[in-house]
Scaffold this motif. Sequence first.
Motif, PDB file in Angstrom:
ATOM      1  N   VAL A  32       0.829  -1.195   0.000  1.00 14.56           N
ATOM      2  CA  VAL A  32       0.000   0.000   0.000  1.00 14.56           C
ATOM      3  C   VAL A  32       0.863   1.243   0.000  1.00 14.56           C
ATOM      4  N   ALA A  33       0.618   2.128  -0.929  1.00  9.64           N
ATOM      5  CA  ALA A  33       1.326   3.402  -0.990  1.00  9.64           C
ATOM      6  C   ALA A  33       0.334   4.507  -0.709  1.00  9.64           C
ATOM      7  N   PRO A  34       0.109   4.871   0.577  1.00 10.69           N
ATOM      8  CA  PRO A  34      -0.984   5.778   0.905  1.00 10.69           C
ATOM      9  C   PRO A  34      -0.811   7.167   0.344  1.00 10.69           C
ATOM     10  N   SER A  35       0.410   7.538  -0.039  1.00  7.95           N
ATOM     11  CA  SER A  35       0.618   8.899  -0.502  1.00  7.95           C
ATOM     12  C   SER A  35       0.458   9.049  -2.002  1.00  7.95           C
ATOM     13  N   LEU A  36       0.374   7.923  -2.724  1.00  5.93           N
ATOM     14  CA  LEU A  36       0.274   8.027  -4.156  1.00  5.93           C
ATOM     15  C   LEU A  36      -1.124   8.468  -4.552  1.00  5.93           C
ATOM     16  N   ALA A  37      -1.205   9.149  -5.683  1.00  4.54           N
ATOM     17  CA  ALA A  37      -2.497   9.637  -6.157  1.00  4.54           C
ATOM     18  C   ALA A  37      -3.337   8.491  -6.668  1.00  4.54           C
ATOM     19  N   SER A  38      -4.640   8.707  -6.690  1.00  7.49           N
ATOM     20  CA  SER A  38      -5.528   7.710  -7.260  1.00  7.49           C
ATOM     21  C   SER A  38      -5.201   7.557  -8.737  1.00  7.49           C
ATOM     22  N   GLU A  39      -5.624   6.413  -9.303  1.00  6.78           N
ATOM     23  CA  GLU A  39      -5.320   6.142 -10.684  1.00  6.78           C
ATOM     24  C   GLU A  39      -5.893   7.245 -11.575  1.00  6.78           C
ATOM     25  N   TRP A 274      -0.798 -14.183   0.705  1.00 11.96           N
ATOM     26  CA  TRP A 274      -2.241 -13.945   0.743  1.00 11.96           C
ATOM     27  C   TRP A 274      -2.549 -12.636   1.460  1.00 11.96           C
ATOM     28  N   ALA A 275      -1.771 -12.328   2.488  1.00  9.62           N
ATOM     29  CA  ALA A 275      -1.952 -11.040   3.177  1.00  9.62           C
ATOM     30  C   ALA A 275      -1.613  -9.878   2.242  1.00  9.62           C
ATOM     31  N   LEU A 276      -0.551 -10.040   1.445  1.00 15.96           N
ATOM     32  CA  LEU A 276      -0.188  -9.007   0.480  1.00 15.96           C
ATOM     33  C   LEU A 276      -1.297  -8.821  -0.555  1.00 15.96           C
ATOM     34  N   ALA A 277      -1.842  -9.943  -1.046  1.00 16.83           N
ATOM     35  CA  ALA A 277      -2.922  -9.851  -2.027  1.00 16.83           C
ATOM     36  C   ALA A 277      -4.146  -9.167  -1.422  1.00 16.83           C
ATOM     37  N   GLY A 278      -4.482  -9.526  -0.188  1.00 14.80           N
ATOM     38  CA  GLY A 278      -5.617  -8.889   0.469  1.00 14.80           C
ATOM     39  C   GLY A 278      -5.409  -7.409   0.665  1.00 14.80           C
ATOM     40  N   ALA A 279      -4.182  -7.022   1.062  1.00 12.86           N
ATOM     41  CA  ALA A 279      -3.887  -5.600   1.239  1.00 12.86           C
ATOM     42  C   ALA A 279      -3.999  -4.858  -0.080  1.00 12.86           C
ATOM     43  N   ILE A 281      -5.877  -5.670  -2.694  1.00 15.19           N
ATOM     44  CA  ILE A 281      -7.294  -5.593  -3.089  1.00 15.19           C
ATOM     45  C   ILE A 281      -8.026  -4.517  -2.288  1.00 15.19           C
ATOM     46  N   LEU A 282      -7.802  -4.489  -0.967  1.00 16.74           N
ATOM     47  CA  LEU A 282      -8.471  -3.497  -0.124  1.00 16.74           C
ATOM     48  C   LEU A 282      -8.003  -2.086  -0.452  1.00 16.74           C
ATOM     49  N   ALA A 283      -6.686  -1.924  -0.662  1.00 19.06           N
ATOM     50  CA  ALA A 283      -6.157  -0.591  -0.957  1.00 19.06           C
ATOM     51  C   ALA A 283      -6.701  -0.072  -2.274  1.00 19.06           C
ATOM     52  N   ARG A 284      -6.756  -0.935  -3.275  1.00 21.15           N
ATOM     53  CA  ARG A 284      -7.244  -0.489  -4.575  1.00 21.15           C
ATOM     54  C   ARG A 284      -8.729  -0.165  -4.527  1.00 21.15           C
ATOM     55  N   SER A 285      -9.495  -0.942  -3.761  1.00 20.80           N
ATOM     56  CA  SER A 285     -10.922  -0.656  -3.634  1.00 20.80           C
ATOM     57  C   SER A 285     -11.171   0.652  -2.897  1.00 20.80           C
ATOM     58  N   ALA A 286     -10.187   1.085  -2.097  1.00 20.22           N
ATOM     59  CA  ALA A 286     -10.292   2.354  -1.382  1.00 20.22           C
ATOM     60  C   ALA A 286      -9.762   3.521  -2.204  1.00 20.22           C
ATOM     61  N   GLY A 287      -9.356   3.245  -3.440  1.00 19.61           N
ATOM     62  CA  GLY A 287      -8.881   4.312  -4.317  1.00 19.61           C
ATOM     63  C   GLY A 287      -7.426   4.643  -4.172  1.00 19.61           C
ATOM     64  N   ARG A 288      -6.647   3.768  -3.498  1.00 19.72           N
ATOM     65  CA  ARG A 288      -5.226   4.015  -3.337  1.00 19.72           C
ATOM     66  C   ARG A 288      -4.431   3.228  -4.363  1.00 19.72           C
ATOM     67  N   ALA A 289      -3.279   3.798  -4.727  1.00 15.18           N
ATOM     68  CA  ALA A 289      -2.387   3.088  -5.627  1.00 15.18           C
ATOM     69  C   ALA A 289      -1.620   2.044  -4.839  1.00 15.18           C
TER      70      ALA A 289
END
Length: 620
Positions: A32-39, A274-279, A281-289
């Motif tokens: 998860v890169a919380p500082s990156l802009a949305s796609e 699996w934890a990485l994949a889950g993170a 999926i959740l990050a992308r669904s939240a609009g994060r890169a």
Amino acid sequence: MYRIPAFRLASRGLPAFLLLILTAGLLASSLVAPSLASEAEKASLTLQVDQISYQPGSSARLAAIVDIENHWHVNSNQPTYEYLIPTEIAVTLPAFWPQANVTYPEGEVASFTFAEEPLSVYQGRAVILADLTIPTNAAGDGGSATVEVALTYQACNDTQCLPPVTTSESITLDLSGSGAPVDEELFLQVISATQSPTTSTASSSGNTLPHGARSLWTFLLLGVLGGLILNAMPCVLPVLSIKVFSLVKSASQSRREVTRSGLATAAGILVSFWALAGAAILARSAGRAVGWGVQFQEPVFVAILAIIVLLFTLNMWGLFEIQLPGRWSQLGGKGPEEGVAGHFASGLFATLMATPCSAPFLGTAVGFALAQPPLTILAIFTAVGLGMAAPYLLLAAWPGAAGLLPKPGVWMLRLKEMMGFFLAGAAIWLFYVLAGQISAERLAVVELSLLVLALFVWFRHSAQSPTGKRIALFAALLTGASTIWLAATAPPVTASTTEVIGGHIAWTPFDRATAEEMAVAGTPVFVDVTADWCFTCKVNERFVLDTPEIATAFAELGVVPMQADWTSRDQEIGNFLADHGRYGIPFYLLYRPGQEPFVFGELLTQDGILQALASISPSK
């Protein structure tokens, strides 16, 4: 038989159950890169209805107009391959309204360099129709009704695809009575060009795993190969030092114990992925890169990992034993055996240390995965995990192989201590990463704090009384928390805007606009996206890029070398990578005047660079 202390998870010693929890927690944030802009959005959505107003009990037709930027396309609603993300809309209506009938236009068949067969896509403008039935009692809603439409699509150009995005618009229907038609020509043209309608009230999840999809199976194979090669990358070698010692020790154990240890380690690796994949999926669904290894951009993450590595180092030097709850520590063995929990923890730790490295095939597989639906992300990350776990699965299937290792003896104590130095080297590397993220003064305080932490661990190891051990433990925990606080509150280091000189190549700080302008003007530009935490980047720079042969070729052809430093968070660099369909580094790109940019693989070779440069005319 001679027995010695070993790396293990014991029921007595320094309480470190939080250490395992911390390691697992760090894995959950690894992509998860919380500082990156949305796609970036490459298509706009406009809504249009076919009448000025409507009579309750009648029908309405709504057009969702999708305008796509030049040189970009989106997949049609019925893409060529099942694994491609379709363009679709979800229509949200007022309560108790019947569901909408959605009609999609047929796709345009076009060929692209990244696909072997033509694809069904939308380019320019696509109009999607939604037929609505207005209830007879709809007038009671205040004389109007709001309809919301959410558009989901994935934009691609001729060389790469961006992550899928969802954009929404709403429109208000006037229910005061039947009104005059609006834009009849638009609706007539669209009706004549559309395919059979499909009924939908929400966007399809796109989670159906394709069967027989050749491209997907190719990426799964690349994931397995990339994960297998990842075991030989420098990032994982410190953890392998622990596993080498464990495997040597297992040579004297039963075949059942060897099988159990191999399966436990493989399970730790797979759970991590699996934890990485889950993170992701959740990050992308939240609009994060998302990206591979970007968690190392956070100083607090690096500091926490430094504490973990330090504790493992002290453990290898015999200063303490890592404690799990008693039942956990007895899983898989008693006495000095490491136990299932210990092998599982080493699998978690191995994956955590592997994330700053990129191996051949890995970047291609992960880059593809992070732009796909959730089930495909999970499938490819599982493939990478299976590849990385393959040696341990092989050991579990062939436990007799452990018998080929040397027999345990006094020499193992020296081997264990030597392996601690490999982990100490990993800690030094983490200090190097921190040096590019925080000031020298703050780094010195962090290093001093870690030294004090080690001192308190030694105090606890040497203390004779329970009170002394408790005091030392409390001081160690307090010092660890202080170390994390020091890293978390450190002001960011400003990126350099001067040339990087000191080798054969004088690098210019990367500026995308300047690079593209220079390429248009006839000057080739080589871009190196790197970071201090990227082992693969440093290997490529030291042994391939920063060499007389490449420097001479750059000079002869007038190539401008630009370097983008992604050690710390940088939104522009993140967007640059996303625009080229990449989610991790290293990344290398050659802007060639009059041609499409050339993208290199993760591992560079001099011949590969020289061949790419050969397509550039010396006269520009």
